[in-house]
Design a protein around this motif. Sequence first.
Motif, PDB file in Angstrom:
ATOM      1  N   GLU A  63       5.945   1.767   6.625  1.00  0.00           N
ATOM      2  CA  GLU A  63       4.683   2.164   6.028  1.00  0.00           C
ATOM      3  C   GLU A  63       4.781   3.489   5.286  1.00  0.00           C
ATOM      4  O   GLU A  63       3.785   3.974   4.749  1.00  0.00           O
ATOM      5  CB  GLU A  63       3.604   2.266   7.119  1.00  0.00           C
ATOM      6  CG  GLU A  63       3.325   0.937   7.806  1.00  0.00           C
ATOM      7  CD  GLU A  63       2.247   1.042   8.861  1.00  0.00           C
ATOM      8  OE1 GLU A  63       1.808   2.183   9.134  1.00  0.00           O
ATOM      9  OE2 GLU A  63       1.850   0.004   9.404  1.00  0.00           O
ATOM     10  N   ARG A 109       3.517   5.740  -6.513  1.00  0.00           N
ATOM     11  CA  ARG A 109       2.742   5.103  -5.446  1.00  0.00           C
ATOM     12  C   ARG A 109       1.697   4.161  -6.028  1.00  0.00           C
ATOM     13  O   ARG A 109       1.435   3.088  -5.456  1.00  0.00           O
ATOM     14  CB  ARG A 109       2.081   6.170  -4.580  1.00  0.00           C
ATOM     15  CG  ARG A 109       1.361   5.612  -3.367  1.00  0.00           C
ATOM     16  CD  ARG A 109       0.919   6.713  -2.412  1.00  0.00           C
ATOM     17  NE  ARG A 109       0.298   6.124  -1.242  1.00  0.00           N
ATOM     18  CZ  ARG A 109      -1.002   5.861  -1.143  1.00  0.00           C
ATOM     19  NH1 ARG A 109      -1.819   6.167  -2.143  1.00  0.00           N
ATOM     20  NH2 ARG A 109      -1.494   5.313  -0.046  1.00  0.00           N
ATOM     21  N   ARG A 113       1.355   0.153  -5.256  1.00  0.00           N
ATOM     22  CA  ARG A 113       0.101  -0.466  -4.809  1.00  0.00           C
ATOM     23  C   ARG A 113      -0.228  -1.680  -5.663  1.00  0.00           C
ATOM     24  O   ARG A 113      -0.681  -2.710  -5.153  1.00  0.00           O
ATOM     25  CB  ARG A 113      -1.035   0.546  -4.863  1.00  0.00           C
ATOM     26  CG  ARG A 113      -0.897   1.683  -3.866  1.00  0.00           C
ATOM     27  CD  ARG A 113      -2.055   2.644  -3.943  1.00  0.00           C
ATOM     28  NE  ARG A 113      -3.278   2.060  -3.436  1.00  0.00           N
ATOM     29  CZ  ARG A 113      -4.452   2.681  -3.428  1.00  0.00           C
ATOM     30  NH1 ARG A 113      -4.558   3.891  -3.933  1.00  0.00           N
ATOM     31  NH2 ARG A 113      -5.522   2.097  -2.941  1.00  0.00           N
ATOM     32  N   GLU A 118       1.647  -0.762   0.038  1.00  0.00           N
ATOM     33  CA  GLU A 118       0.772   0.354   0.410  1.00  0.00           C
ATOM     34  C   GLU A 118       1.585   1.316   1.270  1.00  0.00           C
ATOM     35  O   GLU A 118       1.726   1.117   2.488  1.00  0.00           O
ATOM     36  CB  GLU A 118      -0.443  -0.160   1.181  1.00  0.00           C
ATOM     37  CG  GLU A 118      -1.507   0.891   1.455  1.00  0.00           C
ATOM     38  CD  GLU A 118      -2.259   1.320   0.203  1.00  0.00           C
ATOM     39  OE1 GLU A 118      -2.551   2.518   0.082  1.00  0.00           O
ATOM     40  OE2 GLU A 118      -2.544   0.450  -0.639  1.00  0.00           O
TER      41      GLU A 118
END
Length: 215
Positions: A63, A109, A113, A118
């Motif tokens: 993550e 980032r 996404r 994520e």
Amino acid sequence: MTTRRRAADVLRTLARRDLDTTARAADRSRVDDIADELGPALAAEQLHLVYQPIVDLRTRGCERVEAFIRWRHPRLGLIDPRDIVRFARAGGLLPDLAAFALRAASRERERWRRDGGELALSINLAGDELAERGAIALRNAITAASLDPRVLTFEIPAENALLRDPWEGARRVAALGARIALDDVSRADGLSRAVALEIDELKISRALIRRAVAD
């Protein structure tokens, strides 16, 4: 393609991107000659980031990724990241280096996404950029990059983070919602219980881990 598969493809791409980035600029005098070129290179955004996935061994999930700054010089090739930090410290450019990393990571980032990934971010700091008004500059850089502080973990070398000024700066950054990790923690660092309660993550030094296997 499912969202889960697209996210896995994002991670595979990130993990492979840094496989052939060993610094080869062996001549130290030639490397030192380009110290004054770091500022213009930063202003022109000629540096780039690569990312190392951070995997939770309990869930086998990823993550978060850790960002590393790279500089491929037009004459000398890839410059050792330790030299980048050394040049930045000598030239007072550490806050600019951190701001660049935040801008570049924010842009990437957003791309992840869109591709279904994520991911939170770990950003390395030298620690010096948190001293005096450095924490304010870092907060402004976070805002300018349109990043939610809660997705950020700032990694600070243990030997620098526990000095008074950087530690107070780290507290101010943590107050925004960012996580703080101490990097390369060894027995010599001797964290007090009060300090440990304010740290989100400890990264134990490789030397200590190697010793622990045999001792």
